[in-house]
Scaffold this motif. Structure first.
Motif, mmCIF file in Angstrom:
data_model
loop_
_atom_site.group_PDB
_atom_site.id
_atom_site.type_symbol
_atom_site.label_atom_id
_atom_site.label_comp_id
_atom_site.label_asym_id
_atom_site.label_seq_id
_atom_site.Cartn_x
_atom_site.Cartn_y
_atom_site.Cartn_z
ATOM 1 N N PRO A 188 -56.654 48.066 -27.948
ATOM 2 C CA PRO A 188 -56.919 49.439 -27.564
ATOM 3 C C PRO A 188 -57.580 49.525 -26.182
ATOM 4 C CG PRO A 188 -57.697 49.019 -29.809
ATOM 5 C CD PRO A 188 -57.313 47.703 -29.237
ATOM 6 N N ASN A 201 -60.084 50.848 -23.366
ATOM 7 C CA ASN A 201 -61.431 51.376 -23.180
ATOM 8 C C ASN A 201 -61.343 52.272 -21.933
ATOM 9 O OD1 ASN A 201 -64.126 51.792 -22.680
ATOM 10 N ND2 ASN A 201 -64.673 49.637 -22.456
ATOM 11 N N ASP A 249 -60.404 55.269 -24.077
ATOM 12 C CA ASP A 249 -59.826 56.230 -25.040
ATOM 13 C C ASP A 249 -59.575 55.630 -26.426
ATOM 14 O OD1 ASP A 249 -57.776 55.024 -23.224
ATOM 15 O OD2 ASP A 249 -56.472 55.735 -24.816
ATOM 16 N N GLY A 250 -59.477 54.306 -26.519
ATOM 17 C CA GLY A 250 -59.334 53.658 -27.824
ATOM 18 C C GLY A 250 -57.919 53.597 -28.381
ATOM 19 N N GLN A 251 -56.925 53.940 -27.558
ATOM 20 C CA GLN A 251 -55.550 53.935 -28.089
ATOM 21 C C GLN A 251 -54.859 52.591 -27.839
ATOM 22 O OE1 GLN A 251 -53.463 57.971 -27.512
ATOM 23 N NE2 GLN A 251 -54.927 57.889 -25.842
ATOM 24 N N SER A 296 -58.127 47.886 -35.165
ATOM 25 C CA SER A 296 -56.882 48.648 -35.028
ATOM 26 C C SER A 296 -55.847 48.167 -36.041
ATOM 27 C CB SER A 296 -56.332 48.491 -33.612
ATOM 28 O OG SER A 296 -55.638 47.265 -33.507
ATOM 29 N N TYR A 354 -59.647 61.860 -28.929
ATOM 30 C CA TYR A 354 -58.442 61.032 -28.751
ATOM 31 C C TYR A 354 -58.293 60.148 -29.994
ATOM 32 C CZ TYR A 354 -58.358 62.631 -23.977
ATOM 33 O OH TYR A 354 -58.284 63.426 -22.861
ATOM 34 N N SER A 390 -58.578 57.283 -31.349
ATOM 35 C CA SER A 390 -59.087 55.929 -31.102
ATOM 36 C C SER A 390 -58.861 55.000 -32.287
ATOM 37 C CB SER A 390 -60.579 55.997 -30.811
ATOM 38 O OG SER A 390 -61.128 54.700 -30.797
ATOM 39 N N ARG A 427 -68.117 58.874 -24.640
ATOM 40 C CA ARG A 427 -67.657 57.843 -25.586
ATOM 41 C C ARG A 427 -68.804 57.532 -26.546
ATOM 42 N NH1 ARG A 427 -66.856 52.198 -23.041
ATOM 43 N NH2 ARG A 427 -69.007 52.077 -23.754
#
Ligand SMILES: Cc1ncc(COP(=O)(O)O)c(C=O)c1O
Length: 374
Positions: free
Chosen positions: A175, A177, A179-181, A208, A306, A308, A349
């Motif tokens: 993911p 950093n 936004d964590g996606q 994740s 978002y 995440s 965050r």
């Protein structure tokens, strides 16, 4: 001492062009807020609030090899990492945090006078700041191709740039950093088809739903970086590692500092892997807390979250000034990650903490929402 030579005049411009990374110590933060350190709720650095696994703690407490140099190439730990990831341990390199490995990778390709090297390093901001830092430290050229408003990569721009066939290094966190996606699989395979050495930074991947580490078996232009700092709660001991293409391993082994990973760190990381169910139970607790926090925070009118998949939630703040939010949090000793003076100045965050820390965040934000309504 030689007279008249002022060595600082010989420093050159490189160091002056970089920013020091030295967040205030907790004592200073607490004093600034008029509180005791014990009153602070530190949720700004994506640390693991539950700390290391029980076995890792026992290994730390029982460690007694202080007087000996550690294994310079972390053989036992590499072998355990190989089993954990189901990859050949001969392709695993351990470093003093994954930060050190980022530096080593860039150093490995730094151009030399007349021969070899790669000139450009690609990065996709907003992202982890150390890619830019080590590119500058190594006098290489940083090419930044910004993400879109949903933090997705601009593949058309990347492919256009790479159409000149020049080999480049590229760093991409999944993911990501802040936004964590996760990086979509199809985006990763498109990157891997380009003349890029892709460094996929999976610092948060344990939180994740999937890792791309298995792809290292099929692609010789893929490096996957991981760390014990986040899921394993060992940020203070500094242990990161990477899975590398086989033909880069001996060069990496030659350039590294001999005892870069200290003995205590090796012992604690090894014990973590010997107690995977224990360590993973903590990861599951953090994921459950993250989902609970997400459900709560999504009900607040001034936050846009978002999706995440890391141990933090990233939010855009709309309708209230960020200083108001920050003041309310800091009045309760809650320290979050803000991005003043940047394109993310309306974002915050929030690291997932213990249940009581997460409750404190929730209660404070809910109060803020109620005040705003009145
Ligand atoms: C994306 C990313 N990569 C790497 C790191 C650094 O990890 P380490 O502690 O292993 O140096 C961080 C730490 O915040 C991070 O966010």
């Amino acid at each position: 001492m030689a007279e008249g030579v002022q060595f600082s005049r010989y420093l050159g411009k490189r160091a002056a062009s970089m920013a020091e990374y030295a967040p205030d110590p907790l004592e200073v933060v607490a004093a600034h807020l008029g509180m005791l350190v014990g009153q602070l709720i530190k949720l700004d650095a994506n640390e693991n609030p539950f700390g290391p696994s029980r076995r890792a703690l026992q290994a730390i407490i029982g460690y007694n090899a202080w007087q000996e140099y550690p294994d310079p190439i972390s053989r036992q730990l590499r072998s355990a990492i190989g089993s954990y990831l189901r990859v050949d341990a001969a392709r695993v390199m351990v470093g003093n945090g994954s930060d050190e490995l980022i530096d080593q990778i860039v150093t490995l390709f730094r151009p030399e006078a007349g021969v070899g090297g790669i000139r450009e390093v690609l990065s996709f901001p907003p992202t982890f700041g150390m890619y830019k830092h080590y590119t500058a430290v190594n006098d290489m050229q940083l090419v930044e191709i910004p993400r879109d408003s949903a933090f997705q990569l601009d593949m058309a721009a990347i492919e256009r740039l790479c159409s000149d066939g020049q080999p480049r290094l590229c760093f991409v966190a999944s993911p990501n950093n802040p936004d964590g996606q996760l990086l979509p699989k199809s985006t990763l395979t498109r990157l891997l088809e380009l003349p890029l050495l892709v460094v996929l930074d999976e610092a948060y991947v344990e939180f994740s739903e999937r890792s791309a580490v298995a792809l290292t078996k099929s692609y010789d232009n893929l490096i996957v970086l991981r760390t014990f700092s986040k899921w394993a709660g060992l940020a203070g001991l500094r242990v990161g590692y990477g899975v590398f293409p086989p033909d880069l391993m001996s060069a990496l082994e030659r350039i590294k500092s001999p005892y870069n990973v200290n003995g205590l760190a090796q012992a604690a990381a090894l014990a973590t892997l010997e107690d995977l169910p224990g360590a993973m139970a903590t990861v599951q607790r953090i994921i459950a807390e993250r989902e609970k926090a997400r459900e709560r925070l999504e009900t607040l009118p001034f936050l846009r979250l978002y999706p995440s998949q890391a141990n933090y939630l990233f939010c855009k703040v709309v309708g209230i000034p960020m200083p108001t939010l920050r003041k309310a949090m800091e009045a309760r000793g809650i320290i979050l990650r803000y991005y003043p003076d940047s394109a993310l100045d309306d974002c915050v965050r929030i690291t997932i903490g213990t249940p009581s820390q997460n409750d404190a965040v929730w209660v404070t934000l809910r109060e803020l929402a109620n005040q705003e309504v009145r």
